[in-house]
Design a protein around this motif. Structure first.
Motif, PDB file in Angstrom:
ATOM      1  N   GLU A  16       0.822  -1.203   0.000  1.00 47.30           N
ATOM      2  CA  GLU A  16       0.000   0.000   0.000  1.00 47.30           C
ATOM      3  C   GLU A  16       0.863   1.262   0.000  1.00 47.30           C
ATOM      4  OE1 GLU A  16      -2.643  -0.253   3.339  1.00 47.30           O
ATOM      5  OE2 GLU A  16      -3.723  -1.946   2.480  1.00 47.30           O
ATOM      6  N   ASP A  18       0.032   4.861   0.883  1.00 51.28           N
ATOM      7  CA  ASP A  18      -1.022   5.686   1.465  1.00 51.28           C
ATOM      8  C   ASP A  18      -0.408   6.719   2.399  1.00 51.28           C
ATOM      9  OD1 ASP A  18      -0.293   4.240   3.739  1.00 51.28           O
ATOM     10  OD2 ASP A  18      -2.122   3.040   3.775  1.00 51.28           O
ATOM     11  N   PHE A  19      -1.237   7.375   3.162  1.00 47.71           N
ATOM     12  CA  PHE A  19      -0.798   8.411   4.087  1.00 47.71           C
ATOM     13  C   PHE A  19       0.305   7.909   5.021  1.00 47.71           C
ATOM     14  CE2 PHE A  19      -1.170  10.491   8.236  1.00 47.71           C
ATOM     15  CZ  PHE A  19      -0.954  11.808   7.866  1.00 47.71           C
ATOM     16  N   TYR A  20       0.216   6.665   5.445  1.00 47.47           N
ATOM     17  CA  TYR A  20       1.151   6.109   6.414  1.00 47.47           C
ATOM     18  C   TYR A  20       2.483   5.671   5.798  1.00 47.47           C
ATOM     19  CZ  TYR A  20      -2.987   6.210   9.274  1.00 47.47           C
ATOM     20  OH  TYR A  20      -4.110   6.634   9.940  1.00 47.47           O
ATOM     21  N   THR A  21       2.498   5.377   4.524  1.00 44.64           N
ATOM     22  CA  THR A  21       3.728   4.890   3.888  1.00 44.64           C
ATOM     23  C   THR A  21       4.356   5.898   2.927  1.00 44.64           C
ATOM     24  OG1 THR A  21       2.474   3.836   2.099  1.00 44.64           O
ATOM     25  CG2 THR A  21       2.952   2.482   4.057  1.00 44.64           C
ATOM     26  N   ASP A  23       5.726   8.862   3.302  1.00 43.63           N
ATOM     27  CA  ASP A  23       7.004   9.469   3.681  1.00 43.63           C
ATOM     28  C   ASP A  23       8.176   8.537   3.392  1.00 43.63           C
ATOM     29  OD1 ASP A  23       5.965  11.904   4.423  1.00 43.63           O
ATOM     30  OD2 ASP A  23       5.808  11.378   6.553  1.00 43.63           O
ATOM     31  N   GLN A  24       8.002   7.251   3.650  1.00 45.52           N
ATOM     32  CA  GLN A  24       9.061   6.285   3.344  1.00 45.52           C
ATOM     33  C   GLN A  24       9.278   6.192   1.833  1.00 45.52           C
ATOM     34  OE1 GLN A  24       8.289   2.284   4.641  1.00 45.52           O
ATOM     35  NE2 GLN A  24      10.317   1.579   4.068  1.00 45.52           N
TER      36      GLN A  24
END
Length: 108
Positions: A16, A18-21, A23-24
């Motif tokens: 995925e 998304d917002f959580y990934t 930045d990485q």
């Protein structure tokens, strides 16, 4: 990021985006552009969810690449990627390929 040749750097993305990934994804992709080959292939064929933040990362990467005389080519395929790129239309038109072999054609 890997450099399978002097002319291509490959960034394979899976799962995925998304917002959580995001930045990485951003730090790995943008961070590697200074030392990348002239063509950066972003393989999105294993992505299961692709949110608008992922699209923003790709736009940022393409802009950065253009300033450093590099090109970004996307390997698409999953419906979630293709649908978002279609909705964005000409505003974010990317150089795309249906598979990795096609993306690497003419890169040498």
């Amino acid at each position: 990021m890997t450099a399978p040749s002097d002319t291509v750097t490959l960034c394979a993305v899976a799962g995925e985006v998304d917002f959580y990934t995001a930045d990485q994804f951003r730090s790995q992709l943008i961070g590697s552009l200074n030392t990348a080959a002239p063509l950066v292939v972003v393989d999105l064929s294993q992505v299961t969810f692709f949110g608008i933040v992922g699209l923003h990362v790709l736009i940022e990467a393409r802009t950065w690449a253009e300033h450093t005389d590099r090109r970004v080519r996307l390997v698409t395929g999953p419906r979630c990627v293709d649908r978002l790129l279609a909705v964005a239309g000409d505003f974010v038109a990317f150089d795309t390929a249906a598979n990795l072999a096609e993306a690497l054609l003419g890169a040498a």
